[in-house]
Motif scaffolding. Sequence first.
Motif, short mmCIF file in Angstrom:
data_model
loop_
_atom_site.label_atom_id
_atom_site.label_comp_id
_atom_site.label_asym_id
_atom_site.label_seq_id
_atom_site.Cartn_x
_atom_site.Cartn_y
_atom_site.Cartn_z
N VAL A 165 0.86 -1.19 0.00
CA VAL A 165 0.00 0.00 0.00
C VAL A 165 0.90 1.23 0.00
O VAL A 165 1.64 1.47 0.95
CB VAL A 165 -0.93 0.00 1.23
N GLY A 166 0.83 2.00 -1.07
CA GLY A 166 1.70 3.17 -1.25
C GLY A 166 2.69 2.90 -2.36
O GLY A 166 3.32 1.85 -2.41
N ARG A 167 2.81 3.88 -3.28
CA ARG A 167 3.68 3.66 -4.45
C ARG A 167 4.74 4.74 -4.58
O ARG A 167 5.12 5.15 -5.68
CB ARG A 167 2.83 3.62 -5.73
N SER A 168 5.20 5.27 -3.44
CA SER A 168 6.24 6.31 -3.53
C SER A 168 7.52 5.69 -4.10
O SER A 168 7.75 4.48 -4.01
CB SER A 168 6.52 6.91 -2.16
N VAL A 170 10.47 5.99 -3.03
CA VAL A 170 11.47 5.56 -2.03
C VAL A 170 11.03 4.37 -1.20
O VAL A 170 11.87 3.72 -0.58
CB VAL A 170 11.88 6.69 -1.05
N VAL A 171 9.72 4.10 -1.14
CA VAL A 171 9.28 2.97 -0.31
C VAL A 171 8.43 1.98 -1.10
O VAL A 171 8.87 0.88 -1.44
CB VAL A 171 8.52 3.42 0.97
N HIS A 190 -2.58 2.20 -4.12
CA HIS A 190 -2.36 3.62 -3.85
C HIS A 190 -3.70 4.28 -3.58
O HIS A 190 -4.73 3.61 -3.49
CB HIS A 190 -1.61 4.26 -5.02
N ARG A 191 -3.65 5.59 -3.47
CA ARG A 191 -4.84 6.36 -3.11
C ARG A 191 -6.03 6.13 -4.04
O ARG A 191 -7.17 6.26 -3.62
CB ARG A 191 -4.46 7.85 -3.14
N LEU A 196 -9.44 -1.17 -1.48
CA LEU A 196 -8.18 -1.61 -0.89
C LEU A 196 -8.37 -2.86 -0.03
O LEU A 196 -7.61 -3.83 -0.13
CB LEU A 196 -7.60 -0.47 -0.04
N ALA A 209 2.96 1.58 3.34
CA ALA A 209 3.81 2.78 3.34
C ALA A 209 2.98 3.92 2.80
O ALA A 209 3.30 4.53 1.79
CB ALA A 209 5.04 2.55 2.47
N ALA A 210 1.86 4.19 3.47
CA ALA A 210 0.90 5.20 2.99
C ALA A 210 0.99 6.49 3.79
O ALA A 210 0.54 7.54 3.33
CB ALA A 210 -0.52 4.64 3.05
N GLN A 212 -0.62 7.01 6.65
CA GLN A 212 -1.97 7.25 7.19
C GLN A 212 -2.13 6.41 8.46
O GLN A 212 -2.30 5.19 8.37
CB GLN A 212 -3.03 6.80 6.18
N LEU A 215 -4.56 3.15 9.02
CA LEU A 215 -5.18 2.76 7.74
C LEU A 215 -5.47 1.26 7.66
O LEU A 215 -6.52 0.84 7.19
CB LEU A 215 -4.24 3.17 6.59
P1 ADP Z 1 6.20 7.43 1.69
O1 ADP Z 1 7.31 8.37 1.45
O2 ADP Z 1 6.08 6.96 3.12
O3 ADP Z 1 6.17 6.27 0.77
P2 ADP Z 1 4.30 9.22 0.33
O4 ADP Z 1 3.48 10.26 1.04
O5 ADP Z 1 5.35 9.64 -0.61
O6 ADP Z 1 4.82 8.25 1.51
O7 ADP Z 1 3.32 8.28 -0.47
C1 ADP Z 1 2.15 7.82 0.09
C2 ADP Z 1 1.59 6.73 -0.80
O8 ADP Z 1 0.53 6.12 -0.10
C3 ADP Z 1 1.02 7.22 -2.12
O9 ADP Z 1 1.36 6.32 -3.15
C4 ADP Z 1 -0.49 7.19 -1.89
O10 ADP Z 1 -1.20 6.91 -3.09
C5 ADP Z 1 -0.63 6.07 -0.89
N1 ADP Z 1 -1.78 6.26 0.00
C6 ADP Z 1 -1.97 7.27 0.87
N2 ADP Z 1 -3.16 7.11 1.50
C7 ADP Z 1 -3.72 5.99 1.04
C8 ADP Z 1 -4.94 5.32 1.29
N3 ADP Z 1 -5.82 5.78 2.16
N4 ADP Z 1 -5.19 4.18 0.59
C9 ADP Z 1 -4.31 3.70 -0.30
N5 ADP Z 1 -3.12 4.30 -0.57
C10 ADP Z 1 -2.84 5.43 0.07
#
Ligand code: ADP
Length: 305
Positions: A165-168, A170-171, A190-191, A196, A209-210, A212, A215
Amino acid sequence: MTTARILSGSPPAAALRRQTAAAAALLRDRGIGLTLATLLVGDEAAASVYRAQIERALQGVGIGHLPVTLPAATDEVRLVRVIEALNLDQGVTGVLVMLPLPNHLPTSLIQEHLSPLKDVDGITPENAGRLHLGLPALRPSTPQGGIELLDYYGIQLSGRLAVVVGRSSVVGRPLAMLLSLRDATVTLCHRRTPDLAALTRQADLVASAAGQAGLIRGEMVKSGAVVLDFGVDVVDGKVLGDVDVATVAAVAAAYTPTPGGTGPVTAQVLARNTVAAAFAALGGGYEELGRQTNPRSPRRLAPEG
Ligand code: ADP
């Protein structure tokens, strides 16, 4: 109610610390000092928590820390100048830029200008590309640390369904790639992911790695799954992860606590990457990194005792 195993980051971090301290001492004996520069633009709460953790880890292995802090209003030209100065500074072994940058500064400035051989968090196109090809590289310390934490506890990755969960850059995204290189089947969310919970409920491994807090709740996790928490969410001055421990602990087989889970391992991988960057600079290339980061021969840390 099951009792989930708590995957503490302390034992794997301690094992890494011993190895890195020995390697750093070896270099020191040959007159090669090691310094990691951390560059923070502005003043973000989570970044300050992370920086303090990095500082402690570096002290513990005999690597110097050069904190560089620029005001939030720093412009693009100034930021690039500082990066280029750090690239050229022979007293600086590695450079970590604390992300996210303030909104007016694109991350691409760092990705385009940081020297790949000082890029201890693997964010430049050179290192990211090499990771995706499975070549020796300086790998992003957070996802690499997560994999090493799971290895330490003997958690199988091959053939497992993993939901990230999360596609940054760096993580989340590099973690998905690392898991795939280890033969897991990976879904990267991702968001904008519509449902999800429907995906996480299928997963043998849920990694979040979201950023939130709370979550990932118990009802989103399959019974017996492993849950890896990369979230560092500062809520009312308290550090929380993405995982709602109260509900997840009742269904998961194991989970990483926050703080004290993935964080300490991340900091140690960063320290090790700084040593690796010194070796790469000495050898003039990435081949020096091959032994420690080849995905086909993952370095397994023997559990202690
Ligand atoms: P990090 O640096 O910890 O990876 P970022 O803020 O750069 O964090 O990225 C957050 C990622 O988490 C994004 O890809 C975003 O789409 C995803 N994300 C944030 N909130 C949610 C959510 N409620 N459900 C699914 N994905 C989420």
